[in-house]
Design an enzyme around this catalytic site. Structure first.
Site, PDB file in Angstrom:
ATOM      1  N   ASN A  73       0.680  -1.104   0.012  1.00  0.00           N
ATOM      2  CA  ASN A  73       0.079  -0.101   0.022  1.00  0.00           C
ATOM      3  C   ASN A  73       0.914   1.291   0.066  1.00  0.00           C
ATOM      4  O   ASN A  73       1.970   1.282   0.426  1.00  0.00           O
ATOM      5  CB  ASN A  73      -0.925  -0.001   1.341  1.00  0.00           C
ATOM      6  CG  ASN A  73      -0.391   0.770   2.404  1.00  0.00           C
ATOM      7  OD1 ASN A  73      -0.266   2.003   2.456  1.00  0.00           O
ATOM      8  ND2 ASN A  73       0.142   0.006   3.355  1.00  0.00           N
ATOM      9  N   CYS A 134       7.722   7.825   9.185  1.00  0.00           N
ATOM     10  CA  CYS A 134       7.548   8.888   8.185  1.00  0.00           C
ATOM     11  C   CYS A 134       8.731   9.482   7.961  1.00  0.00           C
ATOM     12  O   CYS A 134       9.680   9.570   8.699  1.00  0.00           O
ATOM     13  CB  CYS A 134       6.633  10.007   8.935  1.00  0.00           C
ATOM     14  SG  CYS A 134       5.253   9.267   9.603  1.00  0.00           S
ATOM     15  N   ILE A 195       5.547  -4.555  13.891  1.00  0.00           N
ATOM     16  CA  ILE A 195       6.318  -3.708  12.987  1.00  0.00           C
ATOM     17  C   ILE A 195       5.464  -2.801  12.033  1.00  0.00           C
ATOM     18  O   ILE A 195       4.327  -3.422  11.949  1.00  0.00           O
ATOM     19  CB  ILE A 195       7.351  -4.672  12.086  1.00  0.00           C
ATOM     20  CG1 ILE A 195       6.664  -5.577  11.078  1.00  0.00           C
ATOM     21  CG2 ILE A 195       8.546  -4.682  12.781  1.00  0.00           C
ATOM     22  CD1 ILE A 195       7.631  -6.412  10.078  1.00  0.00           C
ATOM     23  N   GLY A 247       2.173  -7.631  12.369  1.00  0.00           N
ATOM     24  CA  GLY A 247       2.640  -7.912  11.083  1.00  0.00           C
ATOM     25  C   GLY A 247       2.180  -9.358  10.567  1.00  0.00           C
ATOM     26  O   GLY A 247       2.797 -10.297  11.065  1.00  0.00           O
ATOM     27  N   GLY A 248       1.070  -9.356   9.791  1.00  0.00           N
ATOM     28  CA  GLY A 248       0.887 -10.610   9.185  1.00  0.00           C
ATOM     29  C   GLY A 248      -0.157 -11.615  10.256  1.00  0.00           C
ATOM     30  O   GLY A 248      -0.328 -12.714   9.992  1.00  0.00           O
ATOM     31  N   THR A 270      -4.060  -6.283   8.137  1.00  0.00           N
ATOM     32  CA  THR A 270      -4.490  -6.417   6.701  1.00  0.00           C
ATOM     33  C   THR A 270      -5.443  -7.485   6.444  1.00  0.00           C
ATOM     34  O   THR A 270      -6.320  -7.493   5.693  1.00  0.00           O
ATOM     35  CB  THR A 270      -3.053  -6.817   5.882  1.00  0.00           C
ATOM     36  OG1 THR A 270      -2.155  -5.800   5.901  1.00  0.00           O
ATOM     37  CG2 THR A 270      -3.467  -7.290   4.435  1.00  0.00           C
TER      38      THR A 270
HETATM   39  C1  LIG Z   1      -3.875   0.249   3.998  1.00  0.00           C
HETATM   40  C2  LIG Z   1      -2.787   0.387   5.216  1.00  0.00           C
HETATM   41  C3  LIG Z   1      -2.704   1.380   5.913  1.00  0.00           C
HETATM   42  C4  LIG Z   1      -1.805   1.603   7.119  1.00  0.00           C
HETATM   43  N1  LIG Z   1      -1.571   2.922   7.646  1.00  0.00           N
HETATM   44  C5  LIG Z   1      -0.870   3.103   8.745  1.00  0.00           C
HETATM   45  C6  LIG Z   1      -0.947   4.409   9.580  1.00  0.00           C
HETATM   46  O1  LIG Z   1      -1.532   5.308   9.188  1.00  0.00           O
HETATM   47  N2  LIG Z   1       0.119   4.589  10.570  1.00  0.00           N
HETATM   48  C7  LIG Z   1       0.886   3.338  10.880  1.00  0.00           C
HETATM   49  O2  LIG Z   1       1.359   3.492  11.804  1.00  0.00           O
HETATM   50  N3  LIG Z   1       0.733   2.122  10.363  1.00  0.00           N
HETATM   51  C8  LIG Z   1      -0.341   1.865   9.252  1.00  0.00           C
HETATM   52  N4  LIG Z   1      -0.224   0.742   8.312  1.00  0.00           N
HETATM   53  C9  LIG Z   1       0.685  -0.310   8.966  1.00  0.00           C
HETATM   54  C10 LIG Z   1      -0.191  -1.263   9.898  1.00  0.00           C
HETATM   55  O3  LIG Z   1      -0.719  -0.603  10.886  1.00  0.00           O
HETATM   56  C11 LIG Z   1       0.727  -2.450  10.140  1.00  0.00           C
HETATM   57  O4  LIG Z   1       1.816  -2.135  11.066  1.00  0.00           O
HETATM   58  C12 LIG Z   1       1.212  -3.354   9.207  1.00  0.00           C
HETATM   59  O5  LIG Z   1       0.181  -3.358   7.902  1.00  0.00           O
HETATM   60  C13 LIG Z   1       1.602  -4.660   9.490  1.00  0.00           C
HETATM   61  O6  LIG Z   1       0.547  -5.496  10.087  1.00  0.00           O
HETATM   62  P1  LIG Z   1      -0.445  -6.277   9.174  1.00  0.00           P
HETATM   63  O7  LIG Z   1       0.406  -7.238   8.245  1.00  0.00           O
HETATM   64  O8  LIG Z   1      -1.213  -7.050  10.095  1.00  0.00           O
HETATM   65  O9  LIG Z   1      -1.327  -5.637   8.238  1.00  0.00           O
HETATM   66  C14 LIG Z   1      -0.936   0.758   7.459  1.00  0.00           C
HETATM   67  C15 LIG Z   1      -1.159  -0.440   6.954  1.00  0.00           C
HETATM   68  C16 LIG Z   1      -2.082  -0.649   5.729  1.00  0.00           C
HETATM   69  C17 LIG Z   1      -2.382  -2.161   4.987  1.00  0.00           C
END
Ligand SMILES: Cc1cc2nc3c(=O)[nH]c(=O)nc-3n(C[C@H](O)[C@H](O)[C@H](O)COP(=O)(O)O)c2cc1C
Length: 307
Positions: A73, A134, A195, A247-248, A270
């Site tokens: 993304n 960021c 992460i 993460g995942g 996700t």
């Molecule tokens: C569409 C999308 C938007 C995200 N926006 C943010 C955000 O605004 N701030 C942040 O710290 N992480 C953001 N993340 C990261 C997630 O919070 C998370 O750390 C990362 O996706 C890994 O976890 P997951 O594999 O369970 O999604 C975003 C992830 C996705 C997929």
């Protein structure tokens, strides 16, 4: 059974969660969008979409691309801005049982401090999660969290500006995440989330162009789980703060792996795009596991896989 977790043990008010299941920032909006899908009040905490000082429209489209076992993304922090969060969302959260944590994203150290200051003392907000993935505009665009010194500077500035508990969300896009974790712990973090997404890209071979409008994006989903799990294991070995694994995580057994690696809580991200009820399914699966294994307190499982 006790599933409750204290996420900010050294903080004056603390941050008590009824259970260790949280939502991951950017994947669960402001919580309000999901309240009709399941009883979101049963979750441990909700982390809202990253908030910036001004509203943001985000990056050029396309902003999403599926990969093998993952999602790229490049949303670019599209959000309504901190004033709208305070005026429109916080009054709703103030009526909720589930604590809401606001994820913040700055372009400068002063920007992070101003965000933290604006959110301090606002009813309905139980803590901040500081996204240090960021780009630091004053340092050529490198992520604040890629470097222990700049990461610590952000957290020290945020700490001065708020009395709320501070979670720091680490980026995996660094050569030594353990060093960054130690630096933010010393700068005053109450807990560490990890992460964030891993930098990646995809190419449209027909167009012969990068698939994402922003060229690169952040990889999330099952593909990153082993990386995230090891980083949690590593960081839990060097800091004495609660760790939030992310993460995942798609199932209760994924969540339990993170907890046994050293996480006190976990975030579901996700996978919620496939199954919006996933956070609740993960919670119920943890409860079933504890019942089956005769575990009375979730704390017995934290770090259980560590030597
Ligand atoms: C569409 C999308 C938007 C995200 N926006 C943010 C955000 O605004 N701030 C942040 O710290 N992480 C953001 N993340 C990261 C997630 O919070 C998370 O750390 C990362 O996706 C890994 O976890 P997951 O594999 O369970 O999604 C975003 C992830 C996705 C997929």
């Amino acid at each position: 059974m006790n599933l409750s977790i204290q996420l900010a043990p050294s903080h004056q008010q603390g941050l008590m969660l009824a259970n260790p299941v949280m939502t991951a920032s950017g994947t669960f909006g402001y919580g309000t969008e999901h309240s009709h899908l399941f009883d979101i009040q049963r979750l441990g905490a909700i982390v809202c979409t990253g908030s910036t000082l001004e509203p943001r429209g985000g990056n050029p489209k396309p902003r999403l691309a599926e990969t093998a076992g993952g999602l790229l993304n490049s949303i670019g922090l599209q959000n309504i801005g901190v004033n709208a969060v305070i005026e429109e969302k916080a009054p709703i959260w103030a009526g909720w049982r589930v604590p809401v944590i606001v994820n913040i994203a700055g372009e400068t150290i002063d920007g992070y401090a101003r965000l933290a200051g604006r959110l301090d003392g606002v009813a309905g907000i139980s803590g901040l999660e500081v996204n240090i993935s960021c780009p630091n505009m004053k340092a050529g665009g490198a992520e604040f969290g890629a470097n222990p010194d700049s990461a610590a500077e952000v957290i020290a500035a945020v700490k001065k500006a708020t009395s709320l508990p501070i979670l720091v969300k680490l980026t995996p896009n660094t050569s030594d995440i353990a060093k960054v974790a130690v630096a933010v712990a010393e700068a005053g973090a109450d807990a560490i989330s990890l992460i964030n997404t891993l930098r990646g890209m995809a190419i449209d071979i027909t167009q012969r162009r990068p698939l994402l409008g922003n060229i690169s994006g952040g990889l999330s989903g099952p593909a990153i789980k082993p990386v995230a799990l090891y980083m949690v294991y590593e960081v839990a070995g060097v800091v004495d703060l609660p760790i939030i694994g992310c993460g995942g995580i798609s199932t209760a057994s994924d969540a339990l792996e993170f907890i046994m690696a050293g996480a006190s809580a976990i975030q579901v991200g996700t996978t919620g795009f496939i199954n919006p009820r996933a956070p609740l399914d993960v919670l119920e699966g943890i409860e079933q596991f504890m019942e089956k294994e005769g575990i009375e307190d979730i704390n017995e499982l934290i770090s259980a896989a560590r030597g």
